[in-house]
Design an enzyme around this catalytic site. Structure first.
Site, PDB file in Angstrom:
ATOM      1  N   ALA A 784      65.088 -85.569 -56.851  1.00 54.80           N
ATOM      2  CA  ALA A 784      64.840 -84.450 -56.198  1.00 54.80           C
ATOM      3  C   ALA A 784      64.477 -83.832 -56.824  1.00 54.80           C
ATOM      4  CB  ALA A 784      66.749 -84.321 -56.105  1.00 54.80           C
ATOM      5  N   PHE A 803      63.573 -77.380 -50.975  1.00 53.09           N
ATOM      6  CA  PHE A 803      63.960 -78.637 -51.785  1.00 53.09           C
ATOM      7  C   PHE A 803      64.988 -80.145 -51.168  1.00 53.09           C
ATOM      8  CE2 PHE A 803      68.854 -80.214 -52.371  1.00 53.09           C
ATOM      9  CZ  PHE A 803      68.664 -80.712 -53.636  1.00 53.09           C
ATOM     10  N   HIS A 804      64.495 -80.827 -52.091  1.00 50.54           N
ATOM     11  CA  HIS A 804      64.408 -82.546 -51.338  1.00 50.54           C
ATOM     12  C   HIS A 804      65.580 -82.701 -51.925  1.00 50.54           C
ATOM     13  CE1 HIS A 804      63.825 -86.420 -49.051  1.00 50.54           C
ATOM     14  NE2 HIS A 804      63.092 -86.103 -48.814  1.00 50.54           N
ATOM     15  N   SER A 805      66.524 -83.280 -51.355  1.00 47.85           N
ATOM     16  CA  SER A 805      68.184 -83.693 -51.684  1.00 47.85           C
ATOM     17  C   SER A 805      67.521 -85.538 -52.214  1.00 47.85           C
ATOM     18  CB  SER A 805      68.591 -83.142 -51.677  1.00 47.85           C
ATOM     19  OG  SER A 805      69.410 -84.077 -50.403  1.00 47.85           O
TER      20      SER A 805
END
Length: 948
Positions: A784, A803-805
């Protein structure tokens, strides 16, 4: 023209005075303007867009000669006087250096005349008059300086003193360019106080060295007398007769040149056709991965179409004598058939487009391998074919550098989105037809029957490593730069202008590899290349980039050695095996980041270091085989006079490509003077968008459509996810370059391609003061990425997080990531905005970690129950609007947008107000109401929401 009869000499002037006059008036123009400017407008001409006196205390050349009266007029008057001497100097140089059967003096004279005219262009058309034409003339002048300088050095008469001074001034001129560019970047990008003053000193030095280089002609022109004769006697009685002119004896004339012999223009056209042929091969090959990627991208896993990666293994069939003989006898038609790859853009169905390009790659690999094998006994022709292939590769990298990392003849482009498909196809047909003409030469190198050869398998290993290394690292000039990118403040190279440096080093490596094949094919060179690979893998910023440059130099230099050695073997276990292993490495370097979606993926998870080690070991195997093969030749591949002459044409074109690259870098240099859309309102409009690797639903590149949507939404800040395209399978692209340049935004690419994420990027109209890249805890699933950046928003520092989870299948990963991100958001002492992809339901589970006391963040609209992926959160900044905009056919995810105001009291009330109560400057564009435009419209609640 000779006079009709002898006449009386009216005046006789030694040729050296032409050089002296040129030098005197040129220096008077620049130094006179400097003196007048300092005396009258000192504080104004040292002022730049960032600083003035006392931070900056010495003016640049452009500010001195072009900005104000009367210094501009002083400069123009003396430059006008200089022009006469300049034209005479160029003419005398041509007369001095011309000789029978040599076209080079004429070429250099033409360059000199062109350079003189363009000097007048940027002198008399200032940037204030017409900025574009001023830049065109200036770039043309600078580009012409290189061939003029090198041509004068090559044609220098055997005057040791003059040659010495020319080398000194040329070395000083080109050496000054390095610190000049460095301090310009320090000023323009880093905004370092005083950097522009140091830059100005180097800029003035360039002027001094440039004029001094031409002043050296005074030493050569002493052999000339410029004579004016009165052939009819009209001047008798008015002037004192001078002694009759004595002709210089023929024995004293200089007839020696580095470039004797005719310049055969058809041979130059042949070389250009060969290079474009190589460019076409690389354009088709590099497009294959992008088309393959489309299918697992939309299937979210293995699709079956990945098998088309194996289109390159066609040389394996050259092991069958019949197929080998048939291909060699019909090389023209084999190459021609590969051009269907340039027609693939006409095929609308994605699967059929992929199959079309797959066939083209199959035929291209087959034809080039057969051609190398067919020329194995003619070292001159073999070297020409290898040079064409390698320079074609460099040209493909230049084309991507010029087109923001997209190749203009790729089948994912068409004329409406920047494609040059029709032009490319027309040129390709002409180039391939000319390139594949039958040769009139006969014979070849003598190879003893018992000559030793290395292992064909080891040669194949070397080719596999070479093909993969240059494709994965060098097919785009920004790839290695993004490997070492570490955020703001900038402490390393930038895609522009340093991409031009990558291309220059690649070209220099190829040149040295042709000139000194023993050196580049040695274990010493291999060791230096391996050290460069280690530095690129292990370090960031300049240290890592220097390692990358060393590796680039080595890879291009060793390519002719490995290919020419492999051509001595059966093509099936060399080129066939090489392309097969290249495919294995292509999959390997996708597996390290796609481990969550492929069988066996966890075994190679995040092991780019393993890829680099494997690549260098494979190349080492090829070097071992090449050394053995070369030791068995009684006549080395070292070029014959014919081979040297042929290679010269290719290398001259390679030099011309460097001039083109420098021009592109100049034109693309970032201005860094970007302005937000509504600065009077102190408004910041922020958005989040998952761009799905810049391939739309119909397999077209989506940068331009994305640009239009972002511009029309008036986004000042936007987070982009699924944005890392720097792998073979994704085309080694960078969407952020085009968006940032066209929209006028600063860009943080986020964690680089060697960090094993799908990418996150930040574009901002506001200066990025500092940024940190995070890789959040991911014990099971995909990594991530996150960017933590501090922006200067109207004088207030605001933190923005992108943000990219992780995926839904890995709940523990997502829990750990939520806690990590909550901690860093809570720690921020400044107003903050989160632009994110969270994979949660509102008010459930990890939502309460991202929103609430643990993070200090607030949801932009808690009542919006229809979210799952994208969320905008904020704290300590006034929220005034929120909207959701449909994606059209660009991607699989909508655009979410929030509007915030800096400097007003913060309220977390969710009470909405009608649009009529909102000042016009704070409203969302009406363009997206109703049906919207191009598939983009306000949806879910069908209109923007506003807050008091």
């Amino acid at each position: 023209m000779a006079p009709r009869k002898d006449g009386d000499v009216v005046v006789s002037i030694n040729g050296k005075y032409v050089s002296w006059g040129h030098t005197l008036f040129a220096y008077a123009a620049f130094l006179g303007a400097l003196i007048v400017g300092v005396a009258l407008h000192y504080h104004k001409i040292v002022q730049n867009e960032h600083y003035g006196y006392p931070d900056e205390w010495f003016p640049s050349v452009s500010a001195t000669i072009g900005d104000r009266y009367p210094e501009r007029s002083v400069f123009m008057i003396f430059i006008a006087i200089t022009s006469g001497a300049r034209f005479a100097l160029v003419g005398l140089w041509y007369l001095l250096t011309r000789r029978p059967n040599s076209n080079l003096p004429g070429i250099i004279a033409a360059v000199g005349l062109f350079r003189t005219v363009t000097c007048g262009g940027w002198t008399y058309v200032t940037s204030t008059d017409d900025h574009d034409w001023h830049d065109i003339f200036m770039i043309s002048y600078l580009v012409a300086t290189l061939p003029w300088t090198l041509g004068c050095l090559a044609l220098s008469p055997p005057n040791a003193k003059a040659v010495k001074y020319r080398k000194v001034f040329a070395g000083l001129f080109f050496g000054t360019l390095v610190p000049l560019i460095y301090f310009f970047i320090q000023h323009k990008v880093h905004r370092v106080a005083g950097a522009y003053t140091i830059y100005a000193f180097f800029e003035w030095s360039l002027i001094l060295f440039d004029v001094a280089f031409d002043a050296v002609t005074a030493l050569d022109f002493e052999t000339f007398e410029i004579v004016v004769k009165d052939v009819q006697g009209l001047s008798r009685g008015y002037v004192q007769m001078l002694p009759r002119y004595s002709k210089v004896r023929p024995s004293t004339l200089i007839q020696t040149s580095t470039f004797d012999g005719p310049y055969y223009w058809p041979a130059m056209l042949d070389a250009a056709a060969d290079i474009f042929h190589g460019f076409v091969f690389w354009s088709i090959l590099t497009s294959l991965g992008v088309l393959v990627w489309y299918f697992p991208l939309w299937h979210m896993g293995i699709s079956g179409y990945e098998v088309m990666v194996m289109s390159t293994i066609s040389p394996l069939f050259l092991g069958i004598p019949f197929i080998r003989s048939l291909t060699i006898r019909n090389l023209r038609w084999a190459h021609m058939s590969s051009l269907v790859g340039l027609l693939a853009w006409l095929v609308k169905d994605p699967a059929n487009r992929l199959f079309t390009v797959g066939f083209a790659v199959w035929m291209g690999c087959l034809a080039w391998s057969a051609e190398w094998y067919a020329e194995r006994r003619d070292s001159a022709r073999l070297q020409s074919r290898i040079l064409a292939w390698c320079i074609g590769f460099i040209l493909s990298s230049i084309a991507k550098f010029a087109n923001h990392t997209n190749n203009p003849i790729w089948p994912i482009l068409h004329s409406g989105i920047g494609g040059w498909n029709k032009t490319g196809l027309a040129l390709a047909v002409i180039a391939v037809w000319r390139s594949t003409r039958s040769s009139s030469t006969s014979g070849g190198d003598y190879i003893a029957p018992n000559a030793k050869k290395g292992s064909s398998v080891l040669a194949g290993l070397g080719l596999g490593g070479l093909f993969f290394a240059i494709h994965s690292l060098l097919s785009d000039s920004s790839t290695m730069i993004l490997w070492v990118w570490d955020g703001y403040p900038v402490q390393g190279p930038l895609a522009v202008p340093h991409g031009a440096l990558t291309i220059f080093v690649m070209s220099a490596g190829l040149f040295v590899g042709v000139a000194l094949p023993r050196l580049l094919g040695s274990w010493t060179a291999y060791g230096l290349g391996a050290v460069g690979a280690a530095f690129l893998t292990c370090y960031s910023n300049w240290r890592g980039y220097y390692g990358g440059l060393a590796l680039a130099f080595y890879l291009m230099g060793v390519a002719p050695v490995l290919i020419s050695s492999a051509a001595q073997h059966n093509p099936a276990p060399t080129f066939g095996l090489g392309f097969f292993l290249y495919n294995v490495m292509v999959l390997f370097h996708v597996w390290v980041v796609a481990y969550a979606f492929v069988p066996g993926g966890p075994l190679v998870r995040e092991h780019t270091d393993w890829i680099m080690i494997t690549t260098m070991l494979m190349i080492g195997a090829g070097v071992f085989s090449a050394l053995t093969t070369d030791s068995g030749h009684q006549q080395k591949i070292k070029a014959s006079p014919r081979g040297r002459k042929q290679s010269a044409y290719y290398l001259h074109l390679l030099l011309a490509l460097q001039l083109l690259t420098a021009s592109i870098a100049y034109l693309r240099f970032p201005t860094n003077d970007y302005q937000p859309y509504h600065k009077d309102e102190k408004l910041i409009t922020a958005g989040i968008w998952t761009i799905h690797f810049s391939l739309d639903n119909d397999m077209w590149s989506s940068e331009r459509r994305m640009r239009d949507a972002l511009k029309e939404l008036e986004l000042d800040v936007v987070g982009l996810l699924e944005s890392d395209l720097q792998r073979i399978i994704m085309g080694n692209r960078d969407t952020t370059q085009y968006l940032a340049e066209d929209l006028g935004m600063y860009v943080d690419y986020g964690p680089g391609p060697n960090k094993h994420t799908w990418g996150s990027a930040l574009l901002s109209k506001f200066p990025i003061l500092n940024s940190t890249h995070h890789l959040l805890p991911s014990p099971v699933g995909e990594l991530a990425p996150a960017i933590e950046a501090t922006l200067d928003v109207y004088g207030t520092q605001v933190d923005v997080f992108v943000f990219h989870s992780g995926q839904e299948e890995d709940p523990e990963d997502r829990r750990l990531q939520s806690e990590y991100l909550a901690r860093i958001m809570k720690a921020s002492p400044r107003p903050a905005i989160l632009l994110s992809y969270l994979v949660i339901k509102p008010k459930e589970g990890n939502y309460n970690t991202y929103v609430g006391e643990k993070s200090g963040m607030h949801d932009i609209e808690p009542s919006d129950w229809d979210r799952w992926c994208e969320y905008i959160l904020y704290k300590d900044i006034k929220r005034v609007g929120y909207a959701r905009v449909s994606r059209g056919t660009i991607t699989d995810t909508e655009i979410q947008v929030g509007k915030f105001v800096v400097g007003e009291p913060v309220s977390y009330s969710d009470e909405r107000i009608p649009e009529e109560q909102v000042p016009p400057g704070r409203r969302f564009p009406a363009l997206f109401r109703g049906e919207g435009v191009r598939g983009h419209r306000y949806h879910v609640f069908d209109e923007p929401w506003y807050y008091a």
